[in-house]
Scaffold this active site. Structure first.
Site, PDB file in Angstrom:
ATOM      1  N   GLU A   1      -1.708  -9.835  -6.530  1.00  0.00           N
ATOM      2  CA  GLU A   1      -1.762 -10.533  -7.803  1.00  0.00           C
ATOM      3  C   GLU A   1      -0.881  -9.846  -8.846  1.00  0.00           C
ATOM      4  O   GLU A   1      -0.102 -10.474  -9.554  1.00  0.00           O
ATOM      5  CB  GLU A   1      -3.201 -10.610  -8.326  1.00  0.00           C
ATOM      6  CG  GLU A   1      -4.152 -11.333  -7.391  1.00  0.00           C
ATOM      7  CD  GLU A   1      -4.854 -10.394  -6.414  1.00  0.00           C
ATOM      8  OE1 GLU A   1      -4.187  -9.522  -5.805  1.00  0.00           O
ATOM      9  OE2 GLU A   1      -6.072 -10.536  -6.250  1.00  0.00           O
ATOM     10  N   GLU A  61       0.808  -1.210   0.000  1.00  0.00           N
ATOM     11  CA  GLU A  61       0.000   0.000   0.000  1.00  0.00           C
ATOM     12  C   GLU A  61       0.843   1.263   0.000  1.00  0.00           C
ATOM     13  O   GLU A  61       2.052   1.230   0.260  1.00  0.00           O
ATOM     14  CB  GLU A  61      -0.934   0.003   1.216  1.00  0.00           C
ATOM     15  CG  GLU A  61      -1.986  -1.081   1.142  1.00  0.00           C
ATOM     16  CD  GLU A  61      -2.957  -1.042   2.297  1.00  0.00           C
ATOM     17  OE1 GLU A  61      -3.971  -1.744   2.202  1.00  0.00           O
ATOM     18  OE2 GLU A  61      -2.735  -0.336   3.295  1.00  0.00           O
TER      19      GLU A  61
END
Length: 140
Positions: free
Chosen positions: A55, A44
């Site tokens: 992913e 993040e």
């Protein structure tokens, strides 16, 4: 490689997640057609648009290594500090990750997710992203 083993590797990758804002840790394990596995975690940023999903981290690592042939991915996620399988529903890939999968994977590409209480929930890419935007769309 079994879906269960791939999920185990996704759980391992989830432990490396950097999620100080959402507190939602995600791990992924991407299986290539030649048997290699690329792990990824969400990373993040205070500017949420700069965040990268688990992913996509796995896909981008594989592409960097020159790999473009993928068989399956396992994805696990949930509140940081809690087991991923404690959720009622599997943690599926976001829309952006689904589009990245569409770029590199065929219709037989499998997405494995953890079921509540254990077990594996598996879908194929067209089930997650019907009517997708593809390379062929660019030529139309």
């Amino acid at each position: 490689m079994t879906p269960e083993k791939l999920l185990e590797l996704a759980h391992e990758a989830r432990e490396r997640a950097y999620a100080p804002y959402s507190h939602y840790a995600v791990g992924a394990a991407l299986l290539t057609k030649d048997g290699r596995v690329y792990q990824g975690c969400n990373i993040e940023n205070a500017s949420f648009s700069a965040t990268n999903c688990a992913e996509r981290t796995a896909f981008f690592k594989a592409v960097y290594d020159g790999c473009y042939d993928f068989a399956a991915i396992a994805v696990v996620g949930g509140p940081a500090g809690k087991p991923a399988q404690a959720q009622d529903e599997p943690s599926g890939p976001c829309g952006v990750c689904r589009q990245v999968m569409q770029e590199f994977c065929g219709p037989d590409f499998e997405i494995h997710m953890q079921k509540a209480g254990g077990g594996v929930f598996t879908v194929k890419l067209p089930e997650l992203l019907p009517f997708s935007f593809t390379k062929d769309s660019m030529e139309a």
